[in-house]
Design a protein around this motif. Sequence first.
Motif, PDB file in Angstrom:
ATOM      1  N   MET A   1       0.845  -1.192   0.000  1.00  0.00           N
ATOM      2  CA  MET A   1       0.000   0.000   0.000  1.00  0.00           C
ATOM      3  C   MET A   1       0.875   1.234   0.000  1.00  0.00           C
ATOM      4  SD  MET A   1      -2.741   1.175   2.906  1.00  0.00           S
ATOM      5  CE  MET A   1      -3.563   2.762   2.822  1.00  0.00           C
ATOM      6  N   PHE A   2       0.572   2.188  -0.885  1.00  0.00           N
ATOM      7  CA  PHE A   2       1.317   3.437  -0.895  1.00  0.00           C
ATOM      8  C   PHE A   2       0.565   4.472  -0.061  1.00  0.00           C
ATOM      9  CE2 PHE A   2       2.189   7.682  -2.531  1.00  0.00           C
ATOM     10  CZ  PHE A   2       3.554   7.723  -2.324  1.00  0.00           C
ATOM     11  N   LEU A   3       1.191   4.884   1.021  1.00  0.00           N
ATOM     12  CA  LEU A   3       0.610   5.887   1.894  1.00  0.00           C
ATOM     13  C   LEU A   3       1.585   7.051   1.941  1.00  0.00           C
ATOM     14  CD1 LEU A   3      -1.951   6.059   3.724  1.00  0.00           C
ATOM     15  CD2 LEU A   3      -0.472   5.473   5.632  1.00  0.00           C
ATOM     16  N   SER A   4       1.158   8.199   1.445  1.00  0.00           N
ATOM     17  CA  SER A   4       2.059   9.343   1.329  1.00  0.00           C
ATOM     18  C   SER A   4       2.484   9.866   2.688  1.00  0.00           C
ATOM     19  CB  SER A   4       1.372  10.468   0.544  1.00  0.00           C
ATOM     20  OG  SER A   4       2.152  11.655   0.576  1.00  0.00           O
ATOM     21  N   VAL A   5       3.667  10.469   2.717  1.00  0.00           N
ATOM     22  CA  VAL A   5       4.140  11.127   3.933  1.00  0.00           C
ATOM     23  C   VAL A   5       3.149  12.193   4.384  1.00  0.00           C
ATOM     24  CG1 VAL A   5       5.514  12.821   2.631  1.00  0.00           C
ATOM     25  CG2 VAL A   5       6.149  12.269   4.989  1.00  0.00           C
ATOM     26  N   THR A 324      11.732   8.340   6.529  1.00  0.00           N
ATOM     27  CA  THR A 324      11.909   7.017   7.114  1.00  0.00           C
ATOM     28  C   THR A 324      10.773   6.712   8.082  1.00  0.00           C
ATOM     29  OG1 THR A 324      14.312   7.304   6.958  1.00  0.00           O
ATOM     30  CG2 THR A 324      13.501   5.521   8.367  1.00  0.00           C
ATOM     31  N   ALA A 325      10.444   7.679   8.927  1.00  0.00           N
ATOM     32  CA  ALA A 325       9.349   7.489   9.881  1.00  0.00           C
ATOM     33  C   ALA A 325       8.032   7.234   9.161  1.00  0.00           C
ATOM     34  CB  ALA A 325       9.231   8.718  10.780  1.00  0.00           C
ATOM     35  N   ALA A 326       7.781   7.973   8.084  1.00  0.00           N
ATOM     36  CA  ALA A 326       6.539   7.807   7.335  1.00  0.00           C
ATOM     37  C   ALA A 326       6.464   6.442   6.671  1.00  0.00           C
ATOM     38  CB  ALA A 326       6.409   8.900   6.282  1.00  0.00           C
ATOM     39  N   ALA A 327       7.592   5.932   6.202  1.00  0.00           N
ATOM     40  CA  ALA A 327       7.600   4.600   5.592  1.00  0.00           C
ATOM     41  C   ALA A 327       7.180   3.546   6.609  1.00  0.00           C
ATOM     42  CB  ALA A 327       8.990   4.292   5.040  1.00  0.00           C
ATOM     43  N   ILE A 328       7.716   3.651   7.823  1.00  0.00           N
ATOM     44  CA  ILE A 328       7.352   2.687   8.873  1.00  0.00           C
ATOM     45  C   ILE A 328       5.893   2.868   9.283  1.00  0.00           C
ATOM     46  CG2 ILE A 328       7.848   1.931  11.224  1.00  0.00           C
ATOM     47  CD1 ILE A 328       9.999   1.201   9.107  1.00  0.00           C
ATOM     48  N   GLY A 329       5.452   4.109   9.424  1.00  0.00           N
ATOM     49  CA  GLY A 329       4.063   4.367   9.783  1.00  0.00           C
ATOM     50  C   GLY A 329       3.089   3.812   8.764  1.00  0.00           C
ATOM     51  N   GLY A 330       3.446   3.937   7.484  1.00  0.00           N
ATOM     52  CA  GLY A 330       2.583   3.394   6.438  1.00  0.00           C
ATOM     53  C   GLY A 330       2.455   1.888   6.526  1.00  0.00           C
TER      54      GLY A 330
END
Length: 460
Positions: A1-5, A324-330
Motif C-alpha cells: 500500500m502506498f501511503l504518502s508522507v 523514514t518514519a513515514a515509511a514505517i508508519g505506512g
Amino acid sequence: MFLSVFDVFKIGVGPSSSHTMGPMVAGGEFLQRLREQGLAPARLRASLHGSLAFTGKGHASDRAVILGLAGFLPHDYDHAAAESALAAIADTKTITVDGLPTMAFDPEADLRFDYEQVLVGHANGMKFIALDEHGAELYREIYYSIGGGFVVTAAELDHVGEDDEAAIAVVPYPFRNAEEMLEMAKSSGQSIAAMKRANELTCCASSAEFDTGLNRIWSVMKGCMQRGLDEAGSLPGGLNVKRRAHDIHRQLIEELGQNDPAPHIINDWISVYAMAVNEENAAGGQVVTAPTNGAAGVIPATLMYYLEHVPHATEADIPTFLLTAAAIGGLIKTNASISGAEVGCQGEVGSASAMAAAGLCAVLGGSPMQVENAAEIALEHHLGMTCDPVGGLVQVPCIERNGLGAIKAVSAASLSMRGDGTHFVSLDSCVETMRQTGIDMSEKYKETSQGGLAVNAVAC
C-alpha cells in the motif's frame, strides 16, 4: 500500500485525530455529498457511536461535528472564526454554508451521543441525516473515523486499499511490508528514505513542491512545540490538569550552567519536548498527526533531541528522518492499525515510537536493517498498551506517555546501532502481533474510558 508522507503527517487541530479531526472532515464530506446530489435539506441531524459516543465530549467530537457541518476543516482551522460560528449556531439553531440553503440544526436536539448502537464497521462511527421541511429523510450516510484523521463511508470501508493497489503499481519501490522493504533496499542499494522519496515523487508532486511540504510539516511541529514550552496554566476539559512543560523547560534551562549534571537529565529534555506538543494538542491547538494527535509528541520530540543534543546533527537530515518514519508508519497502518479505538494505545504511541526510532536510526547512519530493527524494538515494548484516557480527555496518561514513547524511541535507535541489524523478532511479526493483540483486547481498554486509569484514577 502506498501511503504518502502527507497522509501520515497531516496538519490539523487537537485534541484527537480520530475523534476531532475525523468528525470534522466527515461533516464536511457530508455537505459535499448534499451539494453534488443537488439536495436542499431543511434540517440536519447527526449521531456519534461507539468510542466516539463514550469519549466524544472529552475529545470535543460534538464541536468537531458541528464545525464540519459549518464548513470548517482541520488543515486551515481558524480558532476565532470557529468559536464565532459555534456561538451563532447555538443562538440561531441554524447552519448556513455555501451551496446549500440555511438548514435547521439544534446542537442540543440534533446531535446525539448514541451509547447503545455500535456501528459494525469500526469503533469510531458517525451517522449524518438530511431531512426536508416535512421531516422526511432526504439522505443519510455513515462515516468511520479510522485513525490519524482518515475518514471513510460505510461503503468505502469495504474497499479500503483498493485504490492504493493501483497507486503502488506505478511506484519504483512498491513494498507492502518490512520484509519487502529490506529486500528492495538491498537490491537497489538505496536507503529507506531514498526509496520513500522516489515513491512520493512518482505519485505526488514535483521535487520543489515536495520539499516545501516536508518543510511545512516540520515547521508546524516545531511551532506547536514552542507554543507548548511557552504556555503555562491549566488545560481545558474539567480535570484541571496543569501544563508542566513550561516549568520543566525553565528548570532545564537554568541547570544548563551546572558543571556536573546527571546523565539521566537528557530524558527530561526528551520528555519536555513531547509533553509541550501534547499539552498544545490537549488545548485544541494546531498539531501534526504523527501518526495521530494523541501520539503527536513522540516524533517531533525525538527529532528535536537529535537536532539539539546530538553532535554534528543538521537540519539537512530532517527529510531523511520524516521520510523514514513515514515509511514505517505506512507499513503499520496498512498491516495493523494506528487507531486507539481499534487496538489501544499500542497503535498510537507504540506506532509513533517505532516511527521515531526508525527516523533517528536513519539520521544516525543506520543501515536499512538497523532501521527496521530500531522500529521493531520500539514497537515490541509497547505491545498490549491500553488506551484509557481519564475523563475521555487526551491528557492523562496521554501527555506523559508521549514523553516515555520518545525516550523508548531514542533507546531503541541506540540499541539497534550497537548491532548489525540482525535480530530475533522481525518488524512484520511485531506488527502482526499488535494487530492480533488489538483484536483480543477488551473494548473497555480501547478509547472508551470504561476501564483502566479512566475508572481507577479520581477525576476531579
